[in-house]
Write a protein that holds these residues in place. Sequence first.
Motif, PDB file in Angstrom:
ATOM      1  N   GLN A  49       3.511 -46.604 -12.846  1.00 50.27           N
ATOM      2  CA  GLN A  49       4.723 -47.431 -12.953  1.00 50.27           C
ATOM      3  C   GLN A  49       5.916 -46.591 -13.382  1.00 50.27           C
ATOM      4  O   GLN A  49       7.026 -46.782 -12.893  1.00 50.27           O
ATOM      5  CB  GLN A  49       4.478 -48.576 -13.952  1.00 50.27           C
ATOM      6  CG  GLN A  49       5.646 -49.507 -14.117  1.00 50.27           C
ATOM      7  CD  GLN A  49       5.962 -50.283 -12.845  1.00 50.27           C
ATOM      8  OE1 GLN A  49       5.087 -50.515 -12.018  1.00 50.27           O
ATOM      9  NE2 GLN A  49       7.205 -50.666 -12.683  1.00 50.27           N
ATOM     10  N   LEU A  83       6.367 -43.341 -12.827  1.00 48.78           N
ATOM     11  CA  LEU A  83       6.790 -42.511 -11.694  1.00 48.78           C
ATOM     12  C   LEU A  83       7.523 -43.334 -10.640  1.00 48.78           C
ATOM     13  O   LEU A  83       8.499 -42.871 -10.045  1.00 48.78           O
ATOM     14  CB  LEU A  83       5.576 -41.820 -11.070  1.00 48.78           C
ATOM     15  CG  LEU A  83       4.934 -40.717 -11.905  1.00 48.78           C
ATOM     16  CD1 LEU A  83       3.699 -40.182 -11.217  1.00 48.78           C
ATOM     17  CD2 LEU A  83       5.914 -39.600 -12.171  1.00 48.78           C
ATOM     18  N   ARG A  84       7.062 -44.561 -10.426  1.00 48.55           N
ATOM     19  CA  ARG A  84       7.722 -45.437  -9.457  1.00 48.55           C
ATOM     20  C   ARG A  84       9.142 -45.776  -9.904  1.00 48.55           C
ATOM     21  O   ARG A  84      10.074 -45.759  -9.105  1.00 48.55           O
ATOM     22  CB  ARG A  84       6.894 -46.708  -9.287  1.00 48.55           C
ATOM     23  CG  ARG A  84       6.805 -47.158  -7.867  1.00 48.55           C
ATOM     24  CD  ARG A  84       5.975 -48.410  -7.661  1.00 48.55           C
ATOM     25  NE  ARG A  84       4.963 -48.690  -8.668  1.00 48.55           N
ATOM     26  CZ  ARG A  84       3.662 -48.447  -8.518  1.00 48.55           C
ATOM     27  NH1 ARG A  84       3.232 -47.903  -7.403  1.00 48.55           N
ATOM     28  NH2 ARG A  84       2.807 -48.755  -9.456  1.00 48.55           N
ATOM     29  N   SER A  85       9.309 -46.065 -11.196  1.00 48.23           N
ATOM     30  CA  SER A  85      10.654 -46.387 -11.690  1.00 48.23           C
ATOM     31  C   SER A  85      11.551 -45.153 -11.684  1.00 48.23           C
ATOM     32  O   SER A  85      12.748 -45.247 -11.417  1.00 48.23           O
ATOM     33  CB  SER A  85      10.582 -46.985 -13.089  1.00 48.23           C
ATOM     34  OG  SER A  85      10.098 -46.034 -14.011  1.00 48.23           O
ATOM     35  N   LEU A  86      10.963 -43.984 -11.957  1.00 43.66           N
ATOM     36  CA  LEU A  86      11.737 -42.747 -11.918  1.00 43.66           C
ATOM     37  C   LEU A  86      12.194 -42.439 -10.493  1.00 43.66           C
ATOM     38  O   LEU A  86      13.342 -42.043 -10.266  1.00 43.66           O
ATOM     39  CB  LEU A  86      10.883 -41.597 -12.464  1.00 43.66           C
ATOM     40  CG  LEU A  86      11.584 -40.267 -12.689  1.00 43.66           C
ATOM     41  CD1 LEU A  86      12.642 -40.401 -13.776  1.00 43.66           C
ATOM     42  CD2 LEU A  86      10.573 -39.215 -13.079  1.00 43.66           C
ATOM     43  N   LEU A  87      11.313 -42.660  -9.535  1.00 43.25           N
ATOM     44  CA  LEU A  87      11.659 -42.451  -8.134  1.00 43.25           C
ATOM     45  C   LEU A  87      12.732 -43.438  -7.677  1.00 43.25           C
ATOM     46  O   LEU A  87      13.669 -43.076  -6.965  1.00 43.25           O
ATOM     47  CB  LEU A  87      10.416 -42.588  -7.256  1.00 43.25           C
ATOM     48  CG  LEU A  87      10.595 -42.307  -5.776  1.00 43.25           C
ATOM     49  CD1 LEU A  87      11.022 -40.873  -5.549  1.00 43.25           C
ATOM     50  CD2 LEU A  87       9.321 -42.613  -5.026  1.00 43.25           C
ATOM     51  N   ALA A  88      12.637 -44.678  -8.123  1.00 43.77           N
ATOM     52  CA  ALA A  88      13.654 -45.671  -7.770  1.00 43.77           C
ATOM     53  C   ALA A  88      15.011 -45.301  -8.373  1.00 43.77           C
ATOM     54  O   ALA A  88      16.045 -45.449  -7.716  1.00 43.77           O
ATOM     55  CB  ALA A  88      13.214 -47.048  -8.253  1.00 43.77           C
ATOM     56  N   ALA A 128      16.010 -42.250  -9.091  1.00 49.56           N
ATOM     57  CA  ALA A 128      16.505 -41.063  -8.393  1.00 49.56           C
ATOM     58  C   ALA A 128      17.079 -41.426  -7.026  1.00 49.56           C
ATOM     59  O   ALA A 128      18.128 -40.917  -6.636  1.00 49.56           O
ATOM     60  CB  ALA A 128      15.382 -40.042  -8.249  1.00 49.56           C
ATOM     61  N   THR A 129      16.405 -42.293  -6.298  1.00 50.11           N
ATOM     62  CA  THR A 129      16.928 -42.691  -4.991  1.00 50.11           C
ATOM     63  C   THR A 129      18.215 -43.498  -5.137  1.00 50.11           C
ATOM     64  O   THR A 129      19.128 -43.364  -4.321  1.00 50.11           O
ATOM     65  CB  THR A 129      15.897 -43.490  -4.189  1.00 50.11           C
ATOM     66  OG1 THR A 129      15.410 -44.562  -4.993  1.00 50.11           O
ATOM     67  CG2 THR A 129      14.751 -42.620  -3.743  1.00 50.11           C
ATOM     68  N   TRP A 184      20.421 -43.048  -7.509  1.00 51.79           N
ATOM     69  CA  TRP A 184      21.448 -42.060  -7.855  1.00 51.79           C
ATOM     70  C   TRP A 184      21.892 -41.315  -6.605  1.00 51.79           C
ATOM     71  O   TRP A 184      23.078 -41.079  -6.399  1.00 51.79           O
ATOM     72  CB  TRP A 184      20.885 -41.092  -8.893  1.00 51.79           C
ATOM     73  CG  TRP A 184      21.885 -40.125  -9.421  1.00 51.79           C
ATOM     74  CD1 TRP A 184      22.743 -40.321 -10.448  1.00 51.79           C
ATOM     75  CD2 TRP A 184      22.142 -38.802  -8.922  1.00 51.79           C
ATOM     76  NE1 TRP A 184      23.507 -39.200 -10.633  1.00 51.79           N
ATOM     77  CE2 TRP A 184      23.162 -38.257  -9.707  1.00 51.79           C
ATOM     78  CE3 TRP A 184      21.590 -38.038  -7.898  1.00 51.79           C
ATOM     79  CZ2 TRP A 184      23.652 -36.980  -9.506  1.00 51.79           C
ATOM     80  CZ3 TRP A 184      22.089 -36.762  -7.691  1.00 51.79           C
ATOM     81  CH2 TRP A 184      23.104 -36.244  -8.483  1.00 51.79           C
TER      82      TRP A 184
END
Length: 53
Positions: A3, A5-10, A12-13, A15
Motif C-alpha cells: 500500500q 509503494l502504491r501511494s508513493l507511485l500515485a 510520483a505520477t 507530481w
Amino acid sequence: MGQFLRSLLAAATGWLRARWRRLLAIALLVAFFYLLGYFTPRVSSPAMCLIYG
C-alpha cells in the motif's frame, strides 16, 4: 508495504503529470545545448594548459 509503494507511485505520477511541460522544456533545453556543444568545433585557448595542466 504494498500500500505504501502504491501511494508513493500515485504521488510520483501526480507530481509528474502536474509538471510534465516544465520537465519537457528543461529536457529540450539540455538536449539543445548538448548538441550545440557536440557539433561546434573544438577551440582551445592558450591559457587552457595553465587551467587543466
